[in-house]
Design an enzyme around this catalytic site. Sequence first.
Site, PDB file in Angstrom:
ATOM      1  CG  HIS A  36     -12.526  13.708  13.656  1.00 29.19           C
ATOM      2  ND1 HIS A  36     -11.572  14.396  12.953  1.00 29.19           N
ATOM      3  CD2 HIS A  36     -12.076  13.642  14.933  1.00 29.19           C
ATOM      4  CE1 HIS A  36     -10.591  14.736  13.778  1.00 29.19           C
ATOM      5  NE2 HIS A  36     -10.865  14.291  14.981  1.00 29.19           N
ATOM      6  CE  LYS A 103     -10.463  28.348  13.765  1.00 26.36           C
ATOM      7  NZ  LYS A 103     -11.810  28.789  14.113  1.00 26.36           N
TER       8      LYS A 103
END
Lengths: 191, 292
Positions: A36, A103
């Site tokens: 990222h 999650k």
Amino acid sequence: MIKLSLPFTEEKIRALKVGDAVEVSGVVFTGRDAVHKYLHEGGKLPPGVSLRDGIIYHCGPVMMQHDDGSWKCTAAGPTTSIREEPDQGQIIRDFGVRAVIGKGGMGDRTLAACKEHGCVYLHGVGGAAQVLAECVKKVRNVYFLKEFGSPEAIWELEVENFPAVVTIDAHGNSLHREIFAASQAKLAQLI
Amino acid sequence: MTMLHDSLVELIRRTSAEIPDDVLQSILAALEAEKKGTIAEAAMKIIEKNIELAKRKSQPICQDTGSVIFYVDCPVGFDQITFHETAREAVKDATKKGFLRQNSVDSLTGKNDGTNLGPGAPTVHFHQHRTEDVQVRLMLKGGGCENVGAQYSLPIEKLHANRDLDGCRKVILDAVLQAQGKGCGPGVLGVCIGGDRATGYEFSKQQLLRLIPDRNPVPELDKLEQDIFKTANELGIGPMGFGGKTTLLGVKICAANRVPASFFVSVSYMCWAFRRQGVSLSPAGKIEKWLY
């Protein structure tokens, strides 16, 4: 239970709503903190990796290499997604991502990007590394292994019936926001 | 390779692949308690299946095999240097065997050399005792749950938390609220009231070595543990933060002295994939008994 096969279409993704249980089948790419950061800073995806109409899976798997160089995935649950919050919206927009698996949920910027660009957040069961590794039928390739190390590399995985729950949909709804607000209100009564 | 080395590799394998029985029992009770047909129940079913699968395949319960933390109780004269060196070798070999993920990163360069060795990795805490036995406990503490740990410096006006037990209650419950499902709930809290910033966190983690169903011998802390447990489970955060009945599996609290100027409450969160085990070792390093 809704069966989802890759690649996705915007229409199929926009049809999903918060609380839907899904099972994903097809090719997914892992990417977590290092990936990222790299993409956010303008890095290019290597040849062979496309997230368009596809999935980025927040996961740092345990991989064992066979003598012939092929890989076996021995543990592959999702990692905490909120760390990617600063970059996720931009990556959804720039790379045409249709679903993020992770999650713990994500924040308002990702929620807005999901709504604007037609993307959902799919929540896997954190810690369920064995159940989810069983869904990985094949490790097709790995990218940036040397640069980022094994957990942070981009792994190309073929998955079958990977279970997850839609917790952010493409209509501005977030189960995380709902549960936080409800639990905060409840705590205020009990404190 | 020495017997101690082999015993430590086996301790790491079992810790990574098998959940201790006290935790398993509380997870099964949580599964039973969730409402049928909910996503919370579905998550608990996946968790149950995962525990069974990891044990059967002798593979990590969770891919984040965490910080490797040893707690060693040893007699006077025990060779701590050899133990530490052997533990490092055992960690390296357990990584090669896939019991541990390549999980240790140089904080300055970002490099992961794949060995799981480096400054503070693994961590070994030694504690001397007057008996002859050696007990080694191991905790594999994943990053997701470690990240939702919190340290509060009382008073905190915003939370109406004063420097008393009620203030402690408020901040501990705030930690549960802030954690939501991000630490892979339902989890277990280890808490230390008092201490300094370092010992507070250290003692809070050590509370996680206690058995889930045990009771605190200090009446005030026992009462607080029961209260937090009950209240947290009324918040409706549930497994993975999906909503549901079980938010926490247990709460363990200790108190340490503080200096008059400081009043820290340190909270460590352990995920449902609660990896801790322990062994009693013979003088030669052979496993004589499992502690959990």
